[in-house]
Design a protein around this motif. Structure first.
Motif, PDB file in Angstrom:
ATOM      1  N   SER A 283      75.346  29.834  36.282  1.00 41.81           N
ATOM      2  CA  SER A 283      76.604  29.511  35.305  1.00 41.81           C
ATOM      3  C   SER A 283      77.864  28.948  35.840  1.00 41.81           C
ATOM      4  N   VAL A 284      77.504  27.229  34.317  1.00 46.54           N
ATOM      5  CA  VAL A 284      78.417  26.505  34.674  1.00 46.54           C
ATOM      6  C   VAL A 284      79.492  26.230  33.407  1.00 46.54           C
ATOM      7  N   THR A 285      80.246  25.869  33.788  1.00 45.62           N
ATOM      8  CA  THR A 285      82.120  26.034  32.482  1.00 45.62           C
ATOM      9  C   THR A 285      82.140  24.410  32.752  1.00 45.62           C
ATOM     10  N   ALA A 286      83.023  24.429  31.151  1.00 44.14           N
ATOM     11  CA  ALA A 286      83.477  23.489  30.912  1.00 44.14           C
ATOM     12  C   ALA A 286      84.320  23.440  29.635  1.00 44.14           C
TER      13      ALA A 286
ATOM     14  N   THR B 132      89.353  26.184  23.823  1.00 48.52           N
ATOM     15  CA  THR B 132      87.796  27.064  24.549  1.00 48.52           C
ATOM     16  C   THR B 132      87.477  26.602  25.513  1.00 48.52           C
ATOM     17  N   LEU B 133      86.844  27.869  26.000  1.00 51.21           N
ATOM     18  CA  LEU B 133      86.200  27.822  27.507  1.00 51.21           C
ATOM     19  C   LEU B 133      84.703  27.926  26.908  1.00 51.21           C
ATOM     20  N   TYR B 134      83.793  26.947  27.638  1.00 49.40           N
ATOM     21  CA  TYR B 134      82.676  26.605  27.341  1.00 49.40           C
ATOM     22  C   TYR B 134      81.816  27.545  28.328  1.00 49.40           C
ATOM     23  N   THR B 135      80.682  28.226  28.533  1.00 49.67           N
ATOM     24  CA  THR B 135      79.850  29.045  28.924  1.00 49.67           C
ATOM     25  C   THR B 135      78.278  28.281  29.101  1.00 49.67           C
ATOM     26  N   ASN B 136      77.546  27.106  30.792  1.00 55.20           N
ATOM     27  CA  ASN B 136      76.229  27.283  30.429  1.00 55.20           C
ATOM     28  C   ASN B 136      75.353  28.322  31.285  1.00 55.20           C
TER      29      ASN B 136
ATOM     30  N   HIS C 207      71.224  20.445  37.795  1.00 57.70           N
ATOM     31  CA  HIS C 207      71.127  19.677  36.026  1.00 57.70           C
ATOM     32  C   HIS C 207      72.502  20.832  35.436  1.00 57.70           C
ATOM     33  N   ASN C 208      72.317  21.965  35.583  1.00 55.13           N
ATOM     34  CA  ASN C 208      73.411  22.107  35.012  1.00 55.13           C
ATOM     35  C   ASN C 208      74.747  21.789  34.604  1.00 55.13           C
ATOM     36  N   HIS C 209      75.621  21.440  36.368  1.00 55.80           N
ATOM     37  CA  HIS C 209      76.341  20.643  36.367  1.00 55.80           C
ATOM     38  C   HIS C 209      76.564  18.959  35.592  1.00 55.80           C
ATOM     39  N   GLU C 210      75.328  19.312  35.794  1.00 54.86           N
ATOM     40  CA  GLU C 210      75.272  17.051  34.562  1.00 54.86           C
ATOM     41  C   GLU C 210      75.597  17.472  33.686  1.00 54.86           C
ATOM     42  N   GLU C 211      75.087  18.361  32.910  1.00 50.60           N
ATOM     43  CA  GLU C 211      74.387  18.846  31.302  1.00 50.60           C
ATOM     44  C   GLU C 211      75.484  19.661  30.874  1.00 50.60           C
ATOM     45  N   THR C 212      76.287  20.670  31.503  1.00 48.92           N
ATOM     46  CA  THR C 212      77.336  21.237  30.887  1.00 48.92           C
ATOM     47  C   THR C 212      78.762  20.787  30.029  1.00 48.92           C
TER      48      THR C 212
END
Length: 185
Positions: free
Chosen positions: A15-18, A121-125, A160-165
């Motif tokens: 789970s990664v947020t941006a 807005t907080l985005y969570t992937n 992968h998630n840390h790159e794409e999020t």
């Protein structure tokens, strides 16, 4: 039929947020995802190979994604089980192809938007990978235990998630503010 993730079948959870610098009222994750051009998907990660949108026989939206996760080529068939402006729940029985062969893994991908304030807005992937019965047979055939497979998948999925999020968040932000893809980020 969905496989519920348990400690006995879990491969990974990341789970990664941006931050999206746009009001939540302008953010529409479902519209962004279910209209995502192939080139926009590709530019969100060096590991993204291609994407397309289709439907199930019943007319449910499907996001088809081809990418690499660690040493596996993944072909993902994400069926949109929930698709709202603030939340998409995408479920796939994905093909995982490695030098040792091909198997199946269930991947649950959740995309969430949460209001921080009037302009942010907080985005969570969030991504859950779960072993399927086919995956258990594959692991047994190749003499790999689940703990080792899970450790490898966890590291690869998290990287992968840390790159794409952050790039997904910028793409969602651009779509929210300009109505367009292929904007600078």
């Amino acid at each position: 039929m969905e496989i519920l993730q348990t400690p006995e079948n879990a491969l990974s959870h990341s789970s990664v947020t941006a931050i999206i610098s746009a009001p939540i009222e302008k953010v529409n994750i479902a519209d962004w995802l279910l209209n995502l051009p192939d080139a926009e998907y590709q530019r969100c990660s060096t590991q993204h190979i291609g994407a397309a949108i289709s439907t199930t026989y019943d007319g449910e939206p499907v996001s088809l994604n081809v990418e690499t996760i660690g040493d596996a080529l993944m072909v993902q068939h994400y069926v949109a089980t929930v698709y709202r402006p603030d939340y998409c729940r995408m479920l796939s029985i994905s093909d995982s192809i490695t030098k040792n062969g091909r198997t199946k893994v269930q991947v649950l991908w959740e995309l969430k938007a949460t209001k921080i304030d009037d302009n942010t807005t907080l985005y969570t992937n969030e991504i859950h990978a779960t072993a399927t019965p086919e995956m258990f047979e594959y692991l047994k055939e190749h003499n790999v235990n689940l703990a080792d497979a899970a450790a490898s998948r966890q590291a690869a999925s998290d990287a992968h998630n840390h790159e794409e999020t952050p790039n997904f968040a910028k793409s969602i932000e651009n779509k929210a503010l300009t109505g367009k893809y292929n904007q600078p980020f």
